[in-house]
Scaffold this motif. Structure first.
Motif, short mmCIF file in Angstrom:
data_model
loop_
_atom_site.label_atom_id
_atom_site.label_comp_id
_atom_site.label_asym_id
_atom_site.label_seq_id
_atom_site.Cartn_x
_atom_site.Cartn_y
_atom_site.Cartn_z
N TYR A 54 1.02 -1.16 0.11
CA TYR A 54 0.14 0.04 0.01
C TYR A 54 0.71 1.29 0.15
O TYR A 54 0.66 2.45 -0.58
CB TYR A 54 -0.88 0.07 1.17
CG TYR A 54 -2.02 -0.84 1.23
CD1 TYR A 54 -3.00 -0.83 -0.08
CD2 TYR A 54 -2.42 -1.82 2.03
CE1 TYR A 54 -4.12 -1.57 -0.10
CE2 TYR A 54 -3.38 -2.54 1.98
CZ TYR A 54 -4.34 -2.59 0.84
OH TYR A 54 -5.58 -3.43 0.55
N ASN A 55 2.10 1.15 0.75
CA ASN A 55 2.85 2.49 0.89
C ASN A 55 3.50 2.58 -0.64
O ASN A 55 3.38 3.64 -1.13
CB ASN A 55 3.77 2.06 1.81
CG ASN A 55 3.25 1.99 3.25
OD1 ASN A 55 2.12 2.55 3.55
ND2 ASN A 55 4.39 1.59 4.25
N ALA A 56 4.09 1.34 -1.22
CA ALA A 56 4.71 1.58 -2.47
C ALA A 56 3.54 2.08 -3.57
O ALA A 56 3.93 2.90 -4.50
CB ALA A 56 4.95 0.13 -2.89
N TYR A 57 2.37 1.85 -3.49
CA TYR A 57 1.23 2.25 -4.33
C TYR A 57 1.07 3.67 -4.00
O TYR A 57 0.95 4.70 -5.21
CB TYR A 57 -0.05 1.40 -4.16
CG TYR A 57 -1.36 1.86 -4.88
CD1 TYR A 57 -1.13 1.69 -6.17
CD2 TYR A 57 -2.03 2.69 -4.04
CE1 TYR A 57 -2.49 1.99 -6.96
CE2 TYR A 57 -3.42 3.20 -4.85
CZ TYR A 57 -3.61 2.92 -6.19
OH TYR A 57 -4.56 3.24 -7.00
N ALA A 58 0.94 4.15 -2.93
CA ALA A 58 0.91 5.69 -2.83
C ALA A 58 1.87 6.34 -3.14
O ALA A 58 1.79 7.47 -3.67
CB ALA A 58 0.61 5.89 -1.44
N LYS A 59 3.25 5.84 -2.82
CA LYS A 59 4.43 6.62 -3.34
C LYS A 59 4.26 6.65 -4.92
O LYS A 59 4.72 8.01 -5.40
CB LYS A 59 5.60 6.04 -3.02
CG LYS A 59 6.96 6.48 -3.20
CD LYS A 59 8.07 5.91 -2.72
CE LYS A 59 9.31 6.67 -3.25
NZ LYS A 59 10.56 5.86 -2.60
N LEU A 60 4.00 5.85 -5.77
CA LEU A 60 4.04 5.72 -6.96
C LEU A 60 3.07 6.86 -7.57
O LEU A 60 3.26 7.74 -8.63
CB LEU A 60 3.66 4.43 -7.75
CG LEU A 60 4.57 3.38 -7.76
CD1 LEU A 60 4.10 2.10 -8.16
CD2 LEU A 60 5.82 3.90 -8.60
N LEU A 61 1.75 7.00 -7.01
CA LEU A 61 0.84 8.14 -7.27
C LEU A 61 0.94 9.29 -6.54
O LEU A 61 -0.25 10.23 -6.64
CB LEU A 61 -0.60 7.53 -6.94
CG LEU A 61 -1.33 6.45 -8.27
CD1 LEU A 61 -0.50 5.16 -8.32
CD2 LEU A 61 -2.74 6.06 -7.76
N GLY A 62 2.11 9.64 -5.90
CA GLY A 62 2.27 10.85 -5.36
C GLY A 62 1.41 11.15 -4.05
O GLY A 62 1.16 12.36 -3.84
N ASN A 63 0.98 10.10 -3.45
CA ASN A 63 0.19 10.30 -2.23
C ASN A 63 -1.06 10.95 -2.55
O ASN A 63 -1.78 11.53 -1.91
CB ASN A 63 0.87 11.03 -1.14
CG ASN A 63 2.03 10.11 -0.60
OD1 ASN A 63 1.74 8.80 -0.20
ND2 ASN A 63 3.38 10.33 -0.68
N ARG A 64 -1.63 10.96 -3.70
CA ARG A 64 -2.83 11.48 -4.07
C ARG A 64 -4.05 10.29 -4.14
O ARG A 64 -4.48 9.98 -5.02
CB ARG A 64 -3.01 12.01 -5.67
CG ARG A 64 -1.79 13.17 -5.65
CD ARG A 64 -2.12 13.96 -7.00
NE ARG A 64 -1.64 12.81 -8.09
CZ ARG A 64 -0.44 12.47 -8.70
NH1 ARG A 64 0.67 13.27 -8.07
NH2 ARG A 64 -0.16 11.78 -9.67
#
Length: 242
Positions: free
Chosen positions: A151-161
């Motif tokens: 989940y953290n990696a996903y959020a980082k890829l999407l710029g935490n948007r």
């Protein structure tokens, strides 16, 4: 069908098309007839693959076997397909779905790893949907802390948007992984985005009760009761806190 097969130089193609016709008719017939048609579709696509193992035939066979509940055989087809020019992330996801249905979690996650790795570093952004799907898979496999990392990696890829549902999903993994501080932080973000969401309100009350933050739980649960007075969970948690 017999006439078509006798008069062709490409019997594999005829078997494939017969299988496709049966598969198309499945949703238009009674349940008993649908089962018979599905079996016939599988028989014909198996003959097509036996004659000539074209990737398109293998994919169709895999889909039919999965629909029939033969997850092990469907996986074998997807594994074979992954070694052809039709292999790729989508094929590994389908293979993972087969292993998940069999509750073979290690193999299911390994397939999702292959799906993510198929993109490589330069196209990591395109891997984001696969990473969050792997996170949810790990969550179902009760590998909660590993799920949080995805989940953290996903959020980082999407710029935490991220939307409120993402924070709630990650919070569920954090809570189950006994990462209560992080769970509380995420449910607070979800509530900041949707202050009157009854699910989020009750979830915050549950976390606060779990970590003995009773003074913080009571006003949240009182709001939950005001927002949804018919919801029994809010009253139950309020009673536990009191």
């Amino acid at each position: 069908w017999g006439k078509a097969l006798r008069g062709t130089e490409k019997p594999d193609d005829v078997h494939y098309n017969i299988s496709k016709v049966y598969a198309t008719m499945l949703s238009r017939t009674s349940e008993s007839d649908a089962l018979q048609m599905r079996d016939s579709a599988i028989v014909h696509i198996a003959k097509a693959v036996e004659i000539k193992p074209e990737p398109l035939y293998i994919q169709h066979k895999a889909e039919l076997l999965y629909a029939a509940g033969d997850y092990a055989s469907s996986f074998d087809c997807y594994l074979a397909l992954s070694k052809t020019n039709m292999g790729g992330a989508v094929t590994f996801v389908a293979a993972s779905r087969c292993k998940e249905a069999l509750e073979e979690w290690d193999a299911a996650i390994a397939c999702m790893d292959s799906a993510v790795n198929a993109f490589g570093e330069e196209t990591a952004t395109f891997a984001a949907p696969y990473i969050i799907n792997r996170a949810m898979l790990k969550q179902r496999a009760k590998r909660y802390r590993e799920a949080v990392l995805d989940y953290n990696a996903y959020a980082k890829l999407l710029g935490n948007r991220m939307n409120s549902n993402f924070y709630y999903l990650r919070e569920q993994a954090e809570y189950s992984g006994k990462m209560y501080r992080l769970a509380l932080a995420d449910i607070d973000v979800a509530l900041a985005l949707e202050p009157d969401n009854i699910t989020f309100l009750i979830e915050k009350g549950r976390i606060c009760y779990r970590v003995n933050m009773i003074d913080e739980a009571l006003p949240v649960l009182a709001k939950a009761i005001a927002v949804a007075p018919e919801n029994p969970d809010a009253y139950y948690l309020m009673a536990r806190c009191q």
